[in-house]
Design an enzyme around this catalytic site. Structure first.
Site, PDB file in Angstrom:
ATOM      1  N   GLU A 118       0.850  -1.199   0.000  1.00  0.00           N
ATOM      2  CA  GLU A 118       0.000   0.000   0.000  1.00  0.00           C
ATOM      3  C   GLU A 118       0.877   1.237   0.000  1.00  0.00           C
ATOM      4  O   GLU A 118       2.032   1.178   0.410  1.00  0.00           O
ATOM      5  CB  GLU A 118      -0.869   0.029   1.273  1.00  0.00           C
ATOM      6  CG  GLU A 118      -1.838  -1.124   1.379  1.00  0.00           C
ATOM      7  CD  GLU A 118      -2.508  -1.190   2.764  1.00  0.00           C
ATOM      8  OE1 GLU A 118      -2.539  -0.174   3.472  1.00  0.00           O
ATOM      9  OE2 GLU A 118      -2.968  -2.282   3.111  1.00  0.00           O
ATOM     10  N   LYS A 120       2.228   4.601   1.518  1.00  0.00           N
ATOM     11  CA  LYS A 120       2.324   5.141   2.878  1.00  0.00           C
ATOM     12  C   LYS A 120       1.960   6.615   2.805  1.00  0.00           C
ATOM     13  O   LYS A 120       2.731   7.452   2.339  1.00  0.00           O
ATOM     14  CB  LYS A 120       3.732   4.957   3.429  1.00  0.00           C
ATOM     15  CG  LYS A 120       3.841   5.340   4.891  1.00  0.00           C
ATOM     16  CD  LYS A 120       5.190   4.918   5.450  1.00  0.00           C
ATOM     17  CE  LYS A 120       5.369   5.209   6.930  1.00  0.00           C
ATOM     18  NZ  LYS A 120       4.865   6.468   7.400  1.00  0.00           N
ATOM     19  N   ASP A 122       1.193  10.335   3.822  1.00  0.00           N
ATOM     20  CA  ASP A 122       1.898  11.181   4.779  1.00  0.00           C
ATOM     21  C   ASP A 122       0.937  12.174   5.424  1.00  0.00           C
ATOM     22  O   ASP A 122       0.786  13.306   4.987  1.00  0.00           O
ATOM     23  CB  ASP A 122       3.034  11.925   4.056  1.00  0.00           C
ATOM     24  CG  ASP A 122       4.043  12.484   5.033  1.00  0.00           C
ATOM     25  OD1 ASP A 122       3.935  12.174   6.237  1.00  0.00           O
ATOM     26  OD2 ASP A 122       4.937  13.230   4.598  1.00  0.00           O
ATOM     27  N   TYR A 240      -7.354   2.185   5.921  1.00  0.00           N
ATOM     28  CA  TYR A 240      -6.456   1.101   5.545  1.00  0.00           C
ATOM     29  C   TYR A 240      -6.413  -0.070   6.530  1.00  0.00           C
ATOM     30  O   TYR A 240      -5.611  -0.964   6.410  1.00  0.00           O
ATOM     31  CB  TYR A 240      -5.035   1.600   5.276  1.00  0.00           C
ATOM     32  CG  TYR A 240      -4.416   2.479   6.359  1.00  0.00           C
ATOM     33  CD1 TYR A 240      -4.229   2.023   7.647  1.00  0.00           C
ATOM     34  CD2 TYR A 240      -3.989   3.755   6.040  1.00  0.00           C
ATOM     35  CE1 TYR A 240      -3.642   2.819   8.612  1.00  0.00           C
ATOM     36  CE2 TYR A 240      -3.397   4.568   6.995  1.00  0.00           C
ATOM     37  CZ  TYR A 240      -3.229   4.095   8.284  1.00  0.00           C
ATOM     38  OH  TYR A 240      -2.651   4.888   9.225  1.00  0.00           O
ATOM     39  N   LYS A 328      10.561   3.358   3.559  1.00  0.00           N
ATOM     40  CA  LYS A 328      10.547   4.816   3.425  1.00  0.00           C
ATOM     41  C   LYS A 328      11.359   5.228   2.204  1.00  0.00           C
ATOM     42  O   LYS A 328      12.480   4.747   2.011  1.00  0.00           O
ATOM     43  CB  LYS A 328      11.175   5.459   4.661  1.00  0.00           C
ATOM     44  CG  LYS A 328      10.421   5.157   5.940  1.00  0.00           C
ATOM     45  CD  LYS A 328       9.409   6.222   6.244  1.00  0.00           C
ATOM     46  CE  LYS A 328       9.985   7.196   7.196  1.00  0.00           C
ATOM     47  NZ  LYS A 328       9.161   7.825   8.130  1.00  0.00           N
ATOM     48  N   CYS A 423      18.530  48.849   3.043  1.00  0.00           N
ATOM     49  CA  CYS A 423      17.811  48.103   2.017  1.00  0.00           C
ATOM     50  C   CYS A 423      18.734  47.854   0.821  1.00  0.00           C
ATOM     51  O   CYS A 423      19.335  48.797   0.305  1.00  0.00           O
ATOM     52  CB  CYS A 423      16.583  48.888   1.573  1.00  0.00           C
ATOM     53  SG  CYS A 423      15.774  48.153   0.138  1.00  0.00           S
ATOM     54  N   CYS A 426      17.029  50.105  -2.256  1.00  0.00           N
ATOM     55  CA  CYS A 426      16.937  51.575  -2.273  1.00  0.00           C
ATOM     56  C   CYS A 426      17.876  52.216  -1.260  1.00  0.00           C
ATOM     57  O   CYS A 426      17.940  53.438  -1.155  1.00  0.00           O
ATOM     58  CB  CYS A 426      15.509  52.019  -2.015  1.00  0.00           C
ATOM     59  SG  CYS A 426      15.011  51.797  -0.293  1.00  0.00           S
ATOM     60  N   CYS A 441      12.209  47.256   4.972  1.00  0.00           N
ATOM     61  CA  CYS A 441      12.491  48.528   4.320  1.00  0.00           C
ATOM     62  C   CYS A 441      11.202  49.338   4.433  1.00  0.00           C
ATOM     63  O   CYS A 441      10.148  48.882   4.000  1.00  0.00           O
ATOM     64  CB  CYS A 441      12.844  48.304   2.854  1.00  0.00           C
ATOM     65  SG  CYS A 441      12.880  49.839   1.914  1.00  0.00           S
ATOM     66  N   CYS A 446      10.371  52.468  -2.408  1.00  0.00           N
ATOM     67  CA  CYS A 446      11.453  51.538  -2.757  1.00  0.00           C
ATOM     68  C   CYS A 446      11.045  50.729  -3.990  1.00  0.00           C
ATOM     69  O   CYS A 446       9.965  50.130  -4.012  1.00  0.00           O
ATOM     70  CB  CYS A 446      11.711  50.602  -1.586  1.00  0.00           C
ATOM     71  SG  CYS A 446      12.823  49.250  -2.000  1.00  0.00           S
TER      72      CYS A 446
END
Ligand code: IVH
Length: 704
Positions: A118, A120, A122, A240, A328, A423, A426, A441, A446
């Protein structure tokens, strides 16, 4: 029609429920709808109306009852009927073969073994209990999280909102599946990729941190205390495993999956019964390919011995069954060199450090960038330029650096990462508000911020201006067409954005003043492209007030809030002049959002922009939603379970009559509407002398 009117109300209700259940199954489990959404809604409304007229016939397994009352104070702890175990892991072929040898060793030499492979999934595991209903059916009784394996949390109210979990399984279905009325199912709750992205976009739009991956998002969602929020998230449940109180119900795992499917649960279609480990390995290769195409995340496959009799003889170790193992997938991670750190300036002025990596292939994708989030994260990792770092790619989120690698092959880097004080675009000084991690900023002009604002304005879901992408915006702002997102050349040389000519526009309003001549003066823009873009911009003038509000990019104001604001205030001037308390009178607008709106319109540049847009002919009005006035200025608090109305229904009706629903009781509360098992809110109302209503009292008030 004539036969229908001869049916008694309870027969009509039962027939509608059967119909709705059948079509929910077609839609949510089999993914093969036969009704349009409108047909479904019409039947659902018909059922609601009938149930409203005959409240005594409402049952908890009715399709109308998916979103019910909130869990009062968190979730109750519940002991599992049998422990919810985890699985042993295998990471390669050798480990799988050695598991198969142990399985064979635990059985007689003459026995053959079949395995079920099956996916797996997550997500997080969840146990469902079904119990006997009145007419031979099974009714969903509870949904409990894994918790520590012995004791989990009762999240039934939220599980009921998952459309692929049947609330009711008819006697006929149970018979065809060979299941009794009472049984337990175990399975996985997952948040599909699309729903995950939507959820994160919504969170980011309102200034909340995004969830790291779909698993965390699913786990957070199932523990949310607002079932209506959970209902909108579109979780899925894959069954399952089947458990029964006494003797095993079925002789094989493969038969259990089939029975669960016949009972109407969602069983993952990608399972296969095989005869040996070679076939398992083949399944793994196929699953790895499939993984890239699935709409949800998997992190491996699970292999189970098919025959329950063999499972029983194999038994358990301390924590895991001997008859199953999880293979896995290799983590989607790689080691690469951190070559530089770039600093990106976003629409809100937030400065994000971005790792520039030596390109590396991770699970089929070349990765060159990873986010470093903020200065605190850089400090936590202790990372320097020139370091080798471990990079992970999970879901579709931006890759992230998980740690610095240090060994003979991977010597440490030597250059400290210096967070800029100005920044990078600018050069104005960066500011960090006390208590926040991000530097910003604050120069509203800017170019990086303006570029972000323009891209947000043009994006889908906002003004939807096709043709106004990153490279066009860069050119309009006087940068080279490749200066995408002010990232690359801004930072690699540490200097400011390569401005190559006078900007053609400086603000959102300037978009609406663009001419064909200006556009064709840009690189790679001909007359046709220019006209198409101008037409798109012209069209966007009619997008309406709600879109404009989203487009302004006010903190915490996403699509839904913008819609509510537009409906409430009706035009931009009224919204602009609203005081905090006027704003808080809008449903779902709290003090934090109200303050953000007031702050926004407190900035001269923003007011000037709005006035400009008005003059340029944008539609800045909306249909005001007509709300009743009989409950104007009255605040209600709902507590406990009402006999007929769901909490959402009650709220909707109160709001339609001009009232407001709040979550907590105070002296200002006009009424507390209390149902069954009302808790501390009712006590508090009594203490404060707030008027208390039951459902009938509320309905009477609404009817006045
Ligand atoms: S069977 C005793 N089957 O993986 C049976 N688990 O690492 C135990 N999982 O806790 C579970 N997909 O949350 C099983 N097809 C699947 C699964 C699956 C995902 C999860 C489950 C379990 C964890 C173990």
């Amino acid at each position: 029609m004539s036969t229908k009117s001869q049916l008694s109300p309870d027969q009509q209700i039962e027939a509608l429920r059967e119909d709705l259940r059948h079509h929910e199954h077609l839609y949510y489990v089999l993914d093969a709808p036969e009704w349009t959404d409108a047909q479904y809604d019409a039947r659902m409304n018909e059922l609601r109306n009938l149930e409203d007229a005959h409240p005594e016939l409402v049952t908890p397994d009715s399709p109308t009852q998916r979103v019910g009352g909130k869990p009062k104070e968190g979730f109750a702890k519940v002991a599992h009927s049998r422990p919810m175990l985890s699985l042993e892991n295998a990471y390669n072929e050798a480990e799988l073969r050695s598991w198969a040898d142990r399985v064979a060793g635990g059985l007689k030499a003459s026995e053959t073994v079949k395995y079920v492979c099956e996916l797996k999934l997550d997500g997080l595991s969840l146990a469902l209990q079904y119990a006997a209903g009145k007419n031979g059916e099974a009714v969903l009784q509870s949904g409990v999280t894994r918790g520590d394996g012995s004791v989990g949390e009762d999240v039934t109210t939220n599980v009921r909102t998952i459309r692929s979990v049947p609330l009711h399984i008819s006697a006929a279905k149970l018979r065809s599946a060979g299941l009794p009325q009472q049984f337990e199912v175990r399975g996985e709750v997952v948040l599909p990729q699309k729903a995950f992205e939507k959820m994160n976009a919504e969170r980011e739009a309102v200034g909340m941190a995004p969830a790291a991956n779909p698993r965390n998002a699913a786990a957070g969602t199932i523990r949310t205390l607002e079932p209506n929020v959970v209902a909108q998230r579109r979780l899925e449940y894959f069954a399952y495993f089947l458990l029964s109180a006494g003797e095993p119900l079925l002789r094989e795992q493969s038969a259990a999956l089939e029975a669960l499917r016949k009972a109407g649960l969602l069983v993952n279609p990608h399972a296969r019964t095989v005869n040996d480990i070679d076939a398992v390995l083949k399944f793994i290769v196929e699953a790895e390919e499939l993984r890239e195409k699935l709409p949800y995340e998997i992190d491996g496959i699970v292999i189970k011995v098919d025959a329950v009799a063999q499972q029983t003889r194999l038994g358990f170790t301390g924590k895991a069954p001997r008859w199953a193992i999880a293979y896995k997938f290799p983590a989607r991670a790689a080691i690469t060199k951190l070559e530089n750190v770039l600093f990106q300036v976003g629409r809100t002025g937030k400065v994000t450090p971005v790792a520039a990596l030596a390109p590396v292939n991770i699970g089929g994708t070349t990765v060159k960038r990873a986010t470093l989030h903020n200065p605190d994260e850089i400090e936590r990792l202790g990372v320097r330029i020139g370091d080798y770092v471990s990079v992970e790619r999970g879901g579709d989120v931006i890759p992230k650096i998980t740690e610095v690698v240090e060994d003979k092959l991977h010597p440490r880097g030597t250059k400290d990462i210096v967070f800029p004080s100005a920044c990078p675009v600018c050069e104005s000084e960066l500011v960090r508000v006390e208590g926040e991690v991000d530097w910003r900023c604050v120069n509203a002009s800017c170019p990086a911020r303006v570029s972000g604002e323009l891209l947000h304005w043009a994006s889908r879901g906002v003004m939807n201006i096709e043709g106004l992408g990153e490279s066009m915006v860069a050119q309009l702002l006087g940068q080279s067409a490749d200066a995408v997102g002010n990232e690359e050349e801004v930072i690699e040389d540490g200097a400011s954005a390569a401005v190559i000519r006078e900007p053609i526009i400086r603000s959102i309003a300037d978009l609406y003043r663009l001419t064909q001549d200006q556009l064709v003066s840009l690189d790679r823009v001909g007359k046709k492209t220019a006209d198409a873009l101008l037409a798109q911009i012209e069209r966007s003038k009619h997008a309406g007030l709600a879109r404009v509000i989203v487009g302004l990019g006010i903190r915490f104001v996403g699509e839904r809030t913008a819609q509510l604001l537009a409906e409430h205030f009706g035009d931009i001037d009224t919204l602009r002049k609203a005081k905090a308390e006027d704003l808080e009178a809008v449903n779902e607008v709290g003090p934090r959002v109200a303050e953000a709106i007031v702050d926004f319109f407190g900035v001269e540049k923003n007011v000037a922009l709005v006035k400009d847009l008005q003059q340029l002919g944008l539609k800045l009005t909306a249909e005001k939603k007509i709300v009743g006035t009989q409950l104007a200025d009255q605040t209600f608090v709902l507590t406990g379970t009402l006999p007929n109305l769901t909490r959402d229904d009650a709220k909707e009706r109160i709001e339609a009559a001009g009232g407001k629903v709040s979550g907590s009781v105070s002296k200002k509360t006009s009424y507390v509407v209390a149902g069954d098992e009302a808790g501390s809110k009712l006590d508090k109302a009594q203490q404060l002398g707030v008027r208390i209503l039951d459902e009938a009292g509320l309905l009477a008030l609404l009817a006045e």
